[in-house]
Write a protein that holds these residues in place. Structure first.
Motif, PDB file in Angstrom:
ATOM      1  N   TRP A 102       1.819   1.884  -3.435  1.00 35.07           N
ATOM      2  CA  TRP A 102       0.677   2.195  -4.294  1.00 35.07           C
ATOM      3  C   TRP A 102       0.106   3.591  -4.075  1.00 35.07           C
ATOM      4  O   TRP A 102      -0.642   4.097  -4.913  1.00 35.07           O
ATOM      5  N   GLY A 156      -3.248  -0.892 -15.885  1.00 33.49           N
ATOM      6  CA  GLY A 156      -3.528  -1.293 -14.512  1.00 33.49           C
ATOM      7  C   GLY A 156      -3.156  -2.738 -14.228  1.00 33.49           C
ATOM      8  O   GLY A 156      -2.590  -3.060 -13.177  1.00 33.49           O
ATOM      9  N   THR A 178       2.173   4.708  -6.817  1.00 37.32           N
ATOM     10  CA  THR A 178       1.879   4.021  -8.080  1.00 37.32           C
ATOM     11  C   THR A 178       0.501   4.389  -8.624  1.00 37.32           C
ATOM     12  O   THR A 178       0.323   4.528  -9.842  1.00 37.32           O
ATOM     13  N   ALA A 179      -0.500   4.537  -7.765  1.00 41.92           N
ATOM     14  CA  ALA A 179      -1.853   4.871  -8.220  1.00 41.92           C
ATOM     15  C   ALA A 179      -1.868   6.198  -8.972  1.00 41.92           C
ATOM     16  O   ALA A 179      -2.528   6.333 -10.017  1.00 41.92           O
ATOM     17  N   TRP A 234      -2.784 -12.881 -14.662  1.00 41.94           N
ATOM     18  CA  TRP A 234      -2.645 -11.423 -14.729  1.00 41.94           C
ATOM     19  C   TRP A 234      -1.923 -11.003 -16.008  1.00 41.94           C
ATOM     20  O   TRP A 234      -2.384 -10.134 -16.757  1.00 41.94           O
ATOM     21  N   SER A 283       3.472  -5.253  -9.025  1.00 39.73           N
ATOM     22  CA  SER A 283       3.448  -4.971  -7.591  1.00 39.73           C
ATOM     23  C   SER A 283       3.255  -6.229  -6.749  1.00 39.73           C
ATOM     24  O   SER A 283       3.868  -6.377  -5.684  1.00 39.73           O
ATOM     25  N   PHE A 284       2.395  -7.140  -7.213  1.00 39.28           N
ATOM     26  CA  PHE A 284       2.002  -8.280  -6.384  1.00 39.28           C
ATOM     27  C   PHE A 284       2.855  -9.525  -6.611  1.00 39.28           C
ATOM     28  O   PHE A 284       3.056 -10.310  -5.686  1.00 39.28           O
ATOM     29  N   SER A 294       6.618   0.177  -8.927  1.00 38.37           N
ATOM     30  CA  SER A 294       6.028  -1.105  -8.539  1.00 38.37           C
ATOM     31  C   SER A 294       7.110  -2.164  -8.330  1.00 38.37           C
ATOM     32  O   SER A 294       7.077  -2.928  -7.362  1.00 38.37           O
ATOM     33  N   GLN A 334       0.830  -1.208   0.000  1.00 41.44           N
ATOM     34  CA  GLN A 334       0.000   0.000   0.000  1.00 41.44           C
ATOM     35  C   GLN A 334       0.862   1.254   0.000  1.00 41.44           C
ATOM     36  O   GLN A 334       0.517   2.261  -0.616  1.00 41.44           O
ATOM     37  N   THR A 392      -0.297  -3.794 -11.576  1.00 42.86           N
ATOM     38  CA  THR A 392      -0.724  -4.625 -10.449  1.00 42.86           C
ATOM     39  C   THR A 392       0.085  -5.912 -10.400  1.00 42.86           C
ATOM     40  O   THR A 392       0.512  -6.365  -9.327  1.00 42.86           O
ATOM     41  N   TRP A 393       0.325  -6.501 -11.557  1.00 43.96           N
ATOM     42  CA  TRP A 393       1.140  -7.718 -11.617  1.00 43.96           C
ATOM     43  C   TRP A 393       2.558  -7.457 -11.125  1.00 43.96           C
ATOM     44  O   TRP A 393       3.115  -8.234 -10.346  1.00 43.96           O
TER      45      TRP A 393
END
Length: 488
Positions: free
Chosen positions: A64, A224, A67-68, A249, A231-232, A427, A61, A228-229
């Motif tokens: 992000w 996105g 990143t967001a 993803w 990052s996670f 990310s 978070q 997201t990929w």
């Protein structure tokens, strides 16, 4: 004598009905609103550790929150660029500023990390417009040859805002509290709205067409999914790099990317002119812009962690430590911009800048819990010098390849790759940090004694970041130098 004659040729004809005084007011309006936006963007850097502690955020978070904003910035930039070629750039500039103003209020009142990330996403939409339209407006009133000087001003404005942002954030956190870090941009946005409305005069050059809504949607979703990929994947809380979730993803992102390319190839007025990427200069400059962006968007946030969590400094002290990075950026942008305007040559500066920047990043990979502060600050100065010599100059050389009626899309294209590269880099660096400090949350160590784990993890993270900057060195070497136009 030859150099003097080339210098006199820089004073090209301005658009009909526009004087030098009008030009100065226009540039002043652009710089004012751009400065306001970038201060609000960077003010969060030194506040993030405190925000994460009070709102109970995780390391993912934490990254992000940055990143967001970058995701929304990257995804919306091509849309703003397309609109800039279809309607009044001044009106769009004001709309983007209003979006940024409202989202700043939303971030300041956020009750949890999820709401804060959502507000920061909306901020990115406004910032995407301000960043893309700033250079598009300038390209509408200044020739590419003379634009080198003004691009240097924008780079210097960005560097100054980047410096004041962390400082203002640090002082604000230590005195008024972190929520005021977002409110501090509100009066600046109001001032910019008034300034632009009363002083900016830009010729309206409309290109008929319709907005490619499907292409815009595919671009946002694809971006996105990729971010997201990045990052996670590989983090203990989510899934491994080699797993069915990771394949899902990435596979979905590739399918949507293929659909986006097909849509853009068939529609009459695409959101991104893929034909622009056929041009050698534009293609290579896009890759280079994405590669160097990690130094602008990813480094400041994680430097805040290093100085506050890893070394035990206060937010204000942490903000001061970022100054050499910004000073180098300022010097690199101003000096190279003026040299380009004076002599008309640009390749030597972007090639030298990429080498200097990568060298500084590899030097930063050696920092740890016991590294003298003077050594760290010298490394940051080197990175800033290299970055400043490239950022706006890459935009300049791409604008030189298109007509003024397509300059909005050209500016947006480079801005998109720059911001998307920064978001992807952030990310990746966030994932590296999450792996290095697994089991130790930001909330647990913030405000306590310095954490050697965070300090040593930062060195590893910067090593990854150094490798991310290497493509810029290669692509800058491959770009062919062409003469800059003296006409708009």
């Amino acid at each position: 004598m030859q150099l003097k004659s080339r210098s006199r040729a820089v004073h090209a004809t301005l658009p009909e009905g526009m004087t030098r005084r009008d030009l100065r007011w226009a540039i002043a309006g652009i710089l004012a609103v751009f400065f306001a936006a970038m201060v609000s963007m960077n003010v969060v850097v030194t506040a993030l550790p405190v925000i994460s502690r009070e709102l109970g955020g995780t390391q993912i978070q934490y990254s992000w929150v940055v990143t967001a904003t970058l995701l929304a910035n990257a995804s919306s930039t091509p849309v703003w660029g397309k609109l800039a070629d279809m309607m009044s750039k001044k009106t769009l500039f004001q709309v983007a500023n209003v979006i940024f103003f409202l989202s700043s209020l939303g971030a300041g009142f956020a009750p949890n990390m999820e709401t804060l990330i959502a507000a920061r996403f909306l901020q990115g939409v406004g910032l995407g417009g301000l960043a893309a339209l700033a250079m598009a407006i300038m390209a509408s009133v200044v020739s590419p040859r003379e634009r080198g000087k003004y691009a240097g001003y924008i780079g210097a404005c960005l560097a100054t805002a980047t410096a004041l942002g962390p400082l203002i954030g640090g002082v604000t956190v230590d005195t008024l509290g972190w929520r005021w870090c977002f409110f501090v941009g509100v009066p600046l946005s109001v001032f910019a709205l008034i300034m632009v409305a009363t002083t900016l005069r830009v010729p309206v050059l409309r290109t008929p067409g319709r907005i490619d809504y499907l292409g815009a949607l595919l671009l946002v979703v694809t971006s996105g999914l990729v971010l997201t990929w990045l990052s996670f994947a590989g983090t203990p809380e989510f899934f491994d790099w080699l797993s069915w979730q990771s394949a899902l993803w990435l596979g979905s992102a590739l399918v949507l990317l293929a659909a986006f390319v097909l849509v853009e190839a068939k529609v009459h007025h695409p959101i991104i002119q893929l034909r622009m990427l056929i041009d050698r200069t534009t293609f290579l400059a896009s890759i280079s812009s994405a590669s160097i962006a990690v130094c602008l968007f990813g480094m400041p946030a994680f430097l805040g962690q290093y100085f506050q969590i890893g070394r035990g400094l206060t937010p204000t002290e942490s903000g001061l430590m970022v100054l050499p990075l910004v000073l180098g950026n300022l010097i690199g942008a101003l000096v190279t911009g003026r040299l380009i305007t004076r002599y008309g040559r640009w390749k030597v500066y972007i090639v030298t800048g990429s080498f200097v920047m990568s060298s500084g990043m590899f030097a930063l990979s050696t920092v740890g819990a016991a590294t003298p502060y003077t050594v760290v600050l010298c490394y940051l100065l080197v990175v800033g010098l290299g970055f400043g010599a490239q950022m706006q100059n890459l935009m300049l050389i791409v604008q030189n390849t298109v007509s003024v009626t397509r300059v909005g899309q050209a500016s947006a294209l480079i801005a998109f790759f720059r911001v998307f590269g920064g978001a992807a880099g952030t990310s990746i660096l966030g994932s590296v940090m999450a792996l290095q400090v697994a089991g130790v949350s930001v909330a647990e160590v913030n405000g306590a004694s310095p954490s050697p784990t965070y300090a040593e993890a930062t060195g590893t993270m910067f090593l990854v970041g150094a490798f991310l900057t290497l493509p810029a060195l290669i692509t800058n070497l491959l770009i062919r130098e062409t003469e800059l136009r003296t006409t708009i």
